[in-house]
Write an enzyme that holds these catalytic residues in place. Structure first.
Site, PDB file in Angstrom:
ATOM      1  N   GLU A 132      98.340  -3.608 -10.516  1.00  0.00           N
ATOM      2  CA  GLU A 132      97.294  -4.632 -10.422  1.00  0.00           C
ATOM      3  C   GLU A 132      95.925  -4.030 -10.109  1.00  0.00           C
ATOM      4  O   GLU A 132      94.891  -4.634 -10.402  1.00  0.00           O
ATOM      5  CB  GLU A 132      97.653  -5.683  -9.365  1.00  0.00           C
ATOM      6  CG  GLU A 132      98.499  -6.840  -9.882  1.00  0.00           C
ATOM      7  CD  GLU A 132      98.016  -7.405 -11.225  1.00  0.00           C
ATOM      8  OE1 GLU A 132      96.966  -8.050 -11.237  1.00  0.00           O
ATOM      9  OE2 GLU A 132      98.696  -7.189 -12.240  1.00  0.00           O
ATOM     10  N   ARG A 191      83.399  14.801 -29.171  1.00  0.00           N
ATOM     11  CA  ARG A 191      82.803  14.967 -30.491  1.00  0.00           C
ATOM     12  C   ARG A 191      81.295  15.205 -30.412  1.00  0.00           C
ATOM     13  O   ARG A 191      80.689  15.588 -31.396  1.00  0.00           O
ATOM     14  CB  ARG A 191      83.144  13.803 -31.409  1.00  0.00           C
ATOM     15  CG  ARG A 191      82.719  12.450 -30.924  1.00  0.00           C
ATOM     16  CD  ARG A 191      83.182  11.359 -31.881  1.00  0.00           C
ATOM     17  NE  ARG A 191      82.525  11.463 -33.183  1.00  0.00           N
ATOM     18  CZ  ARG A 191      81.238  11.187 -33.402  1.00  0.00           C
ATOM     19  NH1 ARG A 191      80.475  10.765 -32.412  1.00  0.00           N
ATOM     20  NH2 ARG A 191      80.724  11.309 -34.599  1.00  0.00           N
ATOM     21  N   ASP A 195      75.346   9.056 -36.879  1.00  0.00           N
ATOM     22  CA  ASP A 195      76.210   7.975 -36.452  1.00  0.00           C
ATOM     23  C   ASP A 195      75.500   6.644 -36.362  1.00  0.00           C
ATOM     24  O   ASP A 195      74.391   6.561 -35.852  1.00  0.00           O
ATOM     25  CB  ASP A 195      76.741   8.254 -35.042  1.00  0.00           C
ATOM     26  CG  ASP A 195      78.019   9.010 -35.081  1.00  0.00           C
ATOM     27  OD1 ASP A 195      78.648   9.007 -36.133  1.00  0.00           O
ATOM     28  OD2 ASP A 195      78.374   9.599 -34.052  1.00  0.00           O
TER      29      ASP A 195
HETATM   30  C1  9D3 Z   1      96.352  -8.980 -15.889  1.00  0.00           C
HETATM   31  C2  9D3 Z   1      95.922  -8.297 -14.659  1.00  0.00           C
HETATM   32  N1  9D3 Z   1      94.544  -8.646 -14.316  1.00  0.00           N
HETATM   33  C3  9D3 Z   1      94.547  -9.812 -13.430  1.00  0.00           C
HETATM   34  C4  9D3 Z   1      93.619 -10.863 -13.936  1.00  0.00           C
HETATM   35  C5  9D3 Z   1      93.857  -7.561 -13.636  1.00  0.00           C
HETATM   36  C6  9D3 Z   1      93.963  -6.251 -14.325  1.00  0.00           C
HETATM   37  C7  9D3 Z   1      94.501  -5.172 -13.659  1.00  0.00           C
HETATM   38  C8  9D3 Z   1      94.603  -3.942 -14.286  1.00  0.00           C
HETATM   39  C9  9D3 Z   1      93.508  -6.079 -15.618  1.00  0.00           C
HETATM   40  C10 9D3 Z   1      93.614  -4.839 -16.243  1.00  0.00           C
HETATM   41  C11 9D3 Z   1      94.164  -3.778 -15.571  1.00  0.00           C
HETATM   42  C12 9D3 Z   1      94.292  -2.443 -16.229  1.00  0.00           C
HETATM   43  N2  9D3 Z   1      93.089  -2.069 -16.957  1.00  0.00           N
HETATM   44  C13 9D3 Z   1      92.385  -0.983 -16.678  1.00  0.00           C
HETATM   45  O1  9D3 Z   1      92.757  -0.216 -15.811  1.00  0.00           O
HETATM   46  C14 9D3 Z   1      91.166  -0.713 -17.422  1.00  0.00           C
HETATM   47  C15 9D3 Z   1      90.523  -1.447 -18.466  1.00  0.00           C
HETATM   48  C16 9D3 Z   1      90.848  -2.671 -19.144  1.00  0.00           C
HETATM   49  O2  9D3 Z   1      91.861  -3.343 -18.897  1.00  0.00           O
HETATM   50  N3  9D3 Z   1      89.984  -3.111 -20.093  1.00  0.00           N
HETATM   51  C17 9D3 Z   1      88.859  -2.437 -20.441  1.00  0.00           C
HETATM   52  N4  9D3 Z   1      88.519  -1.303 -19.847  1.00  0.00           N
HETATM   53  C18 9D3 Z   1      89.339  -0.830 -18.877  1.00  0.00           C
HETATM   54  S1  9D3 Z   1      89.062   0.563 -18.000  1.00  0.00           S
HETATM   55  C19 9D3 Z   1      90.437   0.406 -17.102  1.00  0.00           C
END
Ligand code: 9D3
Length: 245
Positions: free
Chosen positions: A116, A154, A169
């Site tokens: 989480e 890159r 780009d």
């Molecule tokens: C469904 C869980 N969410 C509760 C509303 C919270 C949540 C916890 C952990 C949502 C995503 C994550 C894991 N994501 C990342 O660690 C993450 C991420 C992403 O989910 N989207 C865009 N960039 C990033 S950078 C790290």
């Protein structure tokens, strides 16, 4: 450039080492990529890295101690100072300007969260910046960190086979790309635009600029709002729009 990635899933970075532009950058020693697993910096018998959230709720939270110990090992491994970056949905959304700024650094330290989230006290004390790759939900920070490694790799000098690609780009100049064509000239009656076969390089440049402006106007108008178009670009875009009717 040296990149240290803190992750419970180091295998997710294999593709970067084994394949493509990033693989070549690593083989040519333009990028040094190292992964660090917090599970290797645990003290208890079960090698725990996560625990239940105070206050209740679903899922698990990454504990401070294994991450702090890992970051200490990372710091001790090289004297190159670096900001500590957390991959996080709460972070600043990555764009090409951010990639270029990150690529200019000597060293990156990227922390990938799982479960989480991460105990906020680790973020408060040891994290300098947070990066998101966009507004959608991933299952962890690994793919986000891999995106950063790819995008900065890159841009390292001589990593690209063709040095001009980085400069040309889309996004580097704020516009989407123009359309590309290769052989054959005719695909079931669908022909390559004549100008591209003309050998008239000035006309080709003009056509490509017009397509880039037009496609940006059609697909990503908010990118144009941020730009100041020259008189010539304004005329090319007006032309493109006129051609539609
Ligand atoms: C469904 C869980 N969410 C509760 C509303 C919270 C949540 C916890 C952990 C949502 C995503 C994550 C894991 N994501 C990342 O660690 C993450 C991420 C992403 O989910 N989207 C865009 N960039 C990033 S950078 C790290």
């Amino acid at each position: 450039m040296r990149i240290d990635v803190v992750t419970l899933f180091p295998d997710e970075f294999r593709q970067l080492v084994d394949l493509g532009v990033t693989g070549r950058a690593i083989r040519e020693d333009k990028i040094q990529l190292q992964t660090w697993n917090p599970r290797d910096y645990t003290a208890d018998r079960h090698r725990s890295v996560d625990d239940r959230p105070y206050g209740g709720g679903p899922g698990m939270v990454m504990m401070v101690e294994p991450l702090a110990e890992t970051l200490e090992a990372v710091a001790e491994d090289s004297s190159i100072a670096a900001k500590v970056a957390l991959m996080s949905p709460q972070g600043k959304v990555l764009d090409q300007a951010a990639v270029e700024a990150l690529a200019s650094r000597q060293r990156l330290i990227l922390i990938c969260g799982r479960y989480e989230g991460i105990d906020e006290r680790l973020i408060d004390t040891l994290v300098d910046e947070e990066w998101s790759i966009g507004d959608y939900v991933l299952s962890g920070g690994e793919l986000a960190a891999a995106v950063i490694v790819d995008a900065v790799s890159r841009l390292q000098a001589d990593v690209l086979g063709d040095n001009r690609s980085a400069e040309q780009d889309s996004f580097s100049h704020g516009l989407l790309d123009y359309p590309h064509y290769t052989r054959p000239e005719d695909v079931a009656g669908d022909k390559v635009p004549k100008v591209l076969l003309s050998g008239d390089h000035a006309a080709i440049e003009k056509w490509r600029r017009k397509q880039a402006l037009g496609r940006t106007w059609q697909r990503r108008p908010e990118l144009l709002d941020k730009m100041e178009l020259s008189k010539q670009d304004q005329a090319l875009l007006a032309d493109f729009i006129n051609d539609l009717t």
